[in-house]
Design a protein around this motif. Structure first.
Motif, PDB file in Angstrom:
ATOM      1  N   SER A 238       0.829  -1.209   0.000  1.00 34.73           N
ATOM      2  CA  SER A 238       0.000   0.000   0.000  1.00 34.73           C
ATOM      3  C   SER A 238       0.861   1.256   0.000  1.00 34.73           C
ATOM      4  N   LYS A 239       1.911   1.274   0.816  1.00 31.67           N
ATOM      5  CA  LYS A 239       2.787   2.439   0.904  1.00 31.67           C
ATOM      6  C   LYS A 239       3.504   2.688  -0.422  1.00 31.67           C
ATOM      7  N   PHE A 240       4.065   1.625  -1.033  1.00 38.42           N
ATOM      8  CA  PHE A 240       4.780   1.783  -2.303  1.00 38.42           C
ATOM      9  C   PHE A 240       3.835   2.227  -3.409  1.00 38.42           C
ATOM     10  N   ALA A 241       2.608   1.720  -3.395  1.00 40.03           N
ATOM     11  CA  ALA A 241       1.625   2.117  -4.407  1.00 40.03           C
ATOM     12  C   ALA A 241       1.267   3.592  -4.226  1.00 40.03           C
ATOM     13  N   LEU A 242       1.020   4.013  -3.015  1.00 43.57           N
ATOM     14  CA  LEU A 242       0.663   5.407  -2.739  1.00 43.57           C
ATOM     15  C   LEU A 242       1.799   6.361  -3.107  1.00 43.57           C
ATOM     16  N   LEU A 243       3.025   5.996  -2.746  1.00 43.30           N
ATOM     17  CA  LEU A 243       4.182   6.840  -3.062  1.00 43.30           C
ATOM     18  C   LEU A 243       4.368   7.026  -4.569  1.00 43.30           C
ATOM     19  N   ASN A 244       3.931   6.042  -5.350  1.00 42.80           N
ATOM     20  CA  ASN A 244       4.100   6.099  -6.800  1.00 42.80           C
ATOM     21  C   ASN A 244       2.819   6.485  -7.534  1.00 42.80           C
ATOM     22  N   GLY A 245       1.809   6.925  -6.810  1.00 43.85           N
ATOM     23  CA  GLY A 245       0.580   7.404  -7.436  1.00 43.85           C
ATOM     24  C   GLY A 245      -0.265   6.304  -8.050  1.00 43.85           C
ATOM     25  N   LEU A 246      -0.198   5.101  -7.500  1.00 43.97           N
ATOM     26  CA  LEU A 246      -0.976   3.969  -8.007  1.00 43.97           C
ATOM     27  C   LEU A 246      -2.174   3.712  -7.110  1.00 43.97           C
ATOM     28  N   SER A 247      -3.197   3.074  -7.675  1.00 45.49           N
ATOM     29  CA  SER A 247      -4.375   2.690  -6.905  1.00 45.49           C
ATOM     30  C   SER A 247      -4.429   1.180  -6.784  1.00 45.49           C
ATOM     31  N   ILE A 248      -4.647   0.696  -5.572  1.00 45.42           N
ATOM     32  CA  ILE A 248      -4.815  -0.744  -5.369  1.00 45.42           C
ATOM     33  C   ILE A 248      -6.299  -1.042  -5.520  1.00 45.42           C
ATOM     34  N   VAL A 249      -6.621  -1.815  -6.548  1.00 45.11           N
ATOM     35  CA  VAL A 249      -8.008  -2.191  -6.812  1.00 45.11           C
ATOM     36  C   VAL A 249      -8.380  -3.390  -5.944  1.00 45.11           C
ATOM     37  N   ASN A 250      -7.441  -4.346  -5.796  1.00 46.10           N
ATOM     38  CA  ASN A 250      -7.713  -5.575  -5.064  1.00 46.10           C
ATOM     39  C   ASN A 250      -6.404  -6.088  -4.483  1.00 46.10           C
ATOM     40  N   LEU A 251      -6.450  -6.572  -3.253  1.00 51.10           N
ATOM     41  CA  LEU A 251      -5.300  -7.178  -2.604  1.00 51.10           C
ATOM     42  C   LEU A 251      -5.843  -8.246  -1.665  1.00 51.10           C
ATOM     43  N   LYS A 252      -5.548  -9.512  -1.975  1.00 50.84           N
ATOM     44  CA  LYS A 252      -6.147 -10.605  -1.211  1.00 50.84           C
ATOM     45  C   LYS A 252      -5.127 -11.708  -0.970  1.00 50.84           C
ATOM     46  N   LYS A 253      -4.996 -12.116   0.280  1.00 57.34           N
ATOM     47  CA  LYS A 253      -4.112 -13.217   0.652  1.00 57.34           C
ATOM     48  C   LYS A 253      -4.903 -14.517   0.616  1.00 57.34           C
ATOM     49  N   SER A 254      -4.310 -15.560   0.015  1.00 54.66           N
ATOM     50  CA  SER A 254      -4.942 -16.878  -0.017  1.00 54.66           C
ATOM     51  C   SER A 254      -4.382 -17.731   1.119  1.00 54.66           C
ATOM     52  N   GLU A 255      -4.934 -18.929   1.256  1.00 54.79           N
ATOM     53  CA  GLU A 255      -4.496 -19.849   2.304  1.00 54.79           C
ATOM     54  C   GLU A 255      -3.071 -20.327   2.047  1.00 54.79           C
ATOM     55  N   PRO A 256      -2.262 -20.457   3.094  1.00 55.78           N
ATOM     56  CA  PRO A 256      -0.900 -20.980   2.920  1.00 55.78           C
ATOM     57  C   PRO A 256      -0.925 -22.416   2.401  1.00 55.78           C
ATOM     58  N   LYS A 257       0.014 -22.733   1.503  1.00 51.91           N
ATOM     59  CA  LYS A 257       0.136 -24.078   0.943  1.00 51.91           C
ATOM     60  C   LYS A 257       1.438 -24.697   1.432  1.00 51.91           C
ATOM     61  N   ALA A 258       1.339 -25.892   2.001  1.00 50.49           N
ATOM     62  CA  ALA A 258       2.522 -26.580   2.501  1.00 50.49           C
ATOM     63  C   ALA A 258       3.369 -27.086   1.335  1.00 50.49           C
ATOM     64  N   VAL A 259       4.679 -26.925   1.452  1.00 52.15           N
ATOM     65  CA  VAL A 259       5.611 -27.442   0.458  1.00 52.15           C
ATOM     66  C   VAL A 259       6.558 -28.371   1.192  1.00 52.15           C
ATOM     67  N   ASN A 260       6.567 -29.642   0.760  1.00 54.40           N
ATOM     68  CA  ASN A 260       7.469 -30.593   1.393  1.00 54.40           C
ATOM     69  C   ASN A 260       8.573 -30.989   0.427  1.00 54.40           C
ATOM     70  N   GLY A 261       9.489 -31.811   0.877  1.00 51.37           N
ATOM     71  CA  GLY A 261      10.707 -32.114   0.133  1.00 51.37           C
ATOM     72  C   GLY A 261      10.517 -32.606  -1.271  1.00 51.37           C
ATOM     73  N   SER A 262       9.458 -33.358  -1.562  1.00 50.55           N
ATOM     74  CA  SER A 262       9.309 -33.924  -2.898  1.00 50.55           C
ATOM     75  C   SER A 262       8.369 -33.132  -3.788  1.00 50.55           C
ATOM     76  N   ASN A 263       7.735 -32.051  -3.254  1.00 54.00           N
ATOM     77  CA  ASN A 263       6.893 -31.195  -4.108  1.00 54.00           C
ATOM     78  C   ASN A 263       7.767 -30.461  -5.107  1.00 54.00           C
ATOM     79  N   GLN A 264       7.340 -30.444  -6.356  1.00 54.37           N
ATOM     80  CA  GLN A 264       8.044 -29.676  -7.365  1.00 54.37           C
ATOM     81  C   GLN A 264       7.024 -28.838  -8.093  1.00 54.37           C
TER      82      GLN A 264
END
Length: 158
Positions: A37-63
């Motif tokens: 938000s701060k970087f967008a405001l400093l550069n005159g940009l508007s944030i239309v949407n910002l959404k965090k999704s659920e964390p996904k586990a990554v284990n040793g054999s995931n590629q």
């Protein structure tokens, strides 16, 4: 044994701190929202949407396959690993990937400055997907839609 283990923990702590400083804690994820938000405001940009999704586990054999833009689902991997794993607890989670979807509107040059400011972060930020559309109703304006992902340590997101 307790004294020996305390000594081992004391010796390992500096290496743990050095190796984990690229990962985001839960508090730092909220700080990421503020930084975007701060970087967008400093550069005159508007944030239309910002959404965090659920964390996904990554284990040793995931590629993750980025050649064709498709990711293996962790559900498929987990079911395969759980059936073939000798460990009753399942595969060990190495880290969590936290996707953040965004839509930002503004001038293209300002958007590039925004990305440069975000890239100077000391934490890992991956651009997974990005689409930049030129807006026809206002000259010189763009709409950037995309997904970035950040990584978090397993003990923070379990």
């Amino acid at each position: 044994n307790i004294g020996t283990l305390k000594g081992a923990v004391t010796n390992l702590e500096p290496e743990y701190e050095k190796n984990s400083k690229l990962f985001h804690s839960k508090k730092e994820v909220e700080d990421l929202y503020q930084n975007i938000s701060k970087f967008a405001l400093l550069n005159g940009l508007s944030i239309v949407n910002l959404k965090k999704s659920e964390p996904k586990a990554v284990n040793g054999s995931n590629q993750t396959s980025t050649e064709n833009g498709s990711n293996q689902t962790s559900t498929e991997n987990n079911s395969e690993q759980n059936s073939s794993s000798e460990n009753n607890e399942g595969p060990q989670v190495l880290y969590y990937e936290i996707p953040v979807e965004y839509e930002i509107q503004g001038n293209f040059l300002s958007y590039l400055k925004f990305r440069m400011a975000l890239s100077k972060s000391s934490k890992v930020i991956n651009y997974d997907k990005e689409e930049i559309i030129t807006l026809t109703e206002t000259q010189g304006q763009i709409l950037s839609k995309g997904t970035i992902s950040i990584v978090g340590l397993p003990n923070e997101y379990q």
